[in-house]
Design an enzyme around this catalytic site. Structure first.
Site, PDB file in Angstrom:
ATOM      1  N   PRO A   2       0.810  -1.223   0.000  1.00 55.92           N
ATOM      2  CA  PRO A   2       0.000   0.000   0.000  1.00 55.92           C
ATOM      3  C   PRO A   2       0.838   1.265   0.000  1.00 55.92           C
ATOM      4  CG  PRO A   2      -0.082  -1.078   2.130  1.00 55.92           C
ATOM      5  CD  PRO A   2       0.671  -1.974   1.235  1.00 55.92           C
ATOM      6  N   GLU A   3       0.552   2.152  -0.918  1.00 54.46           N
ATOM      7  CA  GLU A   3       1.101   3.502  -0.898  1.00 54.46           C
ATOM      8  C   GLU A   3      -0.071   4.420  -0.567  1.00 54.46           C
ATOM      9  OE1 GLU A   3       3.811   4.325  -4.138  1.00 54.46           O
ATOM     10  OE2 GLU A   3       4.189   2.197  -4.430  1.00 54.46           O
ATOM     11  N   LYS A  56       1.427   7.432   4.240  1.00 56.48           N
ATOM     12  CA  LYS A  56       0.950   6.054   4.318  1.00 56.48           C
ATOM     13  C   LYS A  56       0.450   5.710   5.716  1.00 56.48           C
ATOM     14  CE  LYS A  56       4.730   5.274   1.160  1.00 56.48           C
ATOM     15  NZ  LYS A  56       6.064   4.659   1.034  1.00 56.48           N
ATOM     16  N   ARG A 261      16.807  -0.240  -4.669  1.00 63.33           N
ATOM     17  CA  ARG A 261      15.406  -0.483  -4.987  1.00 63.33           C
ATOM     18  C   ARG A 261      15.270  -0.787  -6.475  1.00 63.33           C
ATOM     19  NH1 ARG A 261      12.588   1.508  -0.390  1.00 63.33           N
ATOM     20  NH2 ARG A 261      13.522   0.026   0.996  1.00 63.33           N
TER      21      ARG A 261
END
Length: 273
Positions: A2-3, A56, A261
DNA sequence: AAGTTCCCCTGTTAGC
DNA sequence: TGCTAACAGGGGAACT
């Protein structure tokens, strides 16, 4: 994962479902989810009154507290009529005053729950002390971003993911924002002009707001099952599109690593400054 | 001080 | 086939 848009969807759904319900009991099966074990007792008797989101972070305000929840990677809430038999990944169950159960499910156990005395300005909550403006907050402006990063040697991607600068962008949206802004995420932040910051802020707000709208419309068909999860169905242009032709120029999207990332770039469309 | 790396977790996938 | 190792990722601690 979830962002901000997925978190907003979870929040909006819960707001319609559990507002003003009282917490009768809290059962915790994995203590490390809680910042402090006393949260369990302190929440009993409190009601879910107001619902806020910063980045978030979910913020549930009760009579006395701000209850802060971060879903991290895989945290989900389920609102169920009875306690499920399969509780393997359910770590917290809130018994609610309407007889239903709010279940917190998290396979990787990365989520965190914190509790602090209620604050008028949620940015003052200790859990959010180091968190920058939410991307959709009007105070998140091009000049604010420029002032934060114009001397930094870090990559654009690192800066977008840094929640102390602005809150709500995760790995997926960071790649999409760079693509929409036609900037290579490996660009050093100090090389970005005020004009670049203007584009970045504009695209960040546009993409997150667009995803929220989409999540908000999609969730409705799911409320009947009362599984409250953020849905990620935004059309992606680069993220996870390694080898696929760029939607704009048809050159292949590449995958590389920026700040450890996984990062997806169309090197033809996205300029490295 | 700023920037980078490690670590927390576990399901899934890649590799031998 | 069956095993292990790598990977994914948000954020905070620890480190350079």
């Amino acid at each position: 994962m979830p962002e901000a848009p997925e978190v907003q969807t979870v929040l909006s759904t819960l707001e319609t479902q559990i507002q003003n319900l009282k917490i009768l009991k809290v059962d915790v099966f994995y203590e490390k989810i809680l910042a402090n074990p006393s949260i369990k007792e302190l929440l009993v008797g409190q009601s879910f009154l107001q619902f806020h989101r910063i980045g978030k972070y979910l913020i549930f305000t009760t009579e006395l507290y701000d209850f802060i929840v971060h879903l991290r990677m895989e945290g989900k809430f389920y609102l169920l009529n009875e306690i499920p038999k399969e509780k393997k990944h359910i770590h917290v169950i809130f018994s609610l005053s309407d007889g239903r159960f709010l279940c917190y499910h998290d396979t990787r156990k990365f989520g965190r729950m914190e509790l602090y005395p209620k604050q008028e300005d949620k940015y003052n909550c200790p859990a959010l002390k180091k968190v920058g403006w939410d991307v959709l907050d009007e105070r998140y402006t091009p000049m604010y971003l420029y002032s934060k990063i114009h001397t930094s040697k870090r990559s654009l991607k690192a800066v977008l993911l840094d929640q102390s600068i602005q809150a709500g962008i995760g790995n997926i949206y960071a790649d999409e924002i760079c693509f929409a802004s036609r900037l290579d995420p490996r660009t050093r932040a100090y090389r970005l002009s005020k004009k670049d910051c203007q584009i970045l802020v504009k695209e960040s707000k546009r993409i997150l707001a667009g995803a929220m709208k989409y999540g908000g419309t999609t969730i409705r068909s799911y409320t009947s099952s009362l599984g409250v999860t953020g849905l990620f169905q935004l059309k992606l242009h680069v993220h996870t599109k390694e080898g696929c032709p760029c939607d704009v120029c048809s050159n292949p999207v590449i995958k590389t690593f920026v700040n450890n990332r996984g990062t997806y770039i169309c090197t033809h469309c996205q300029k490295r400054k």
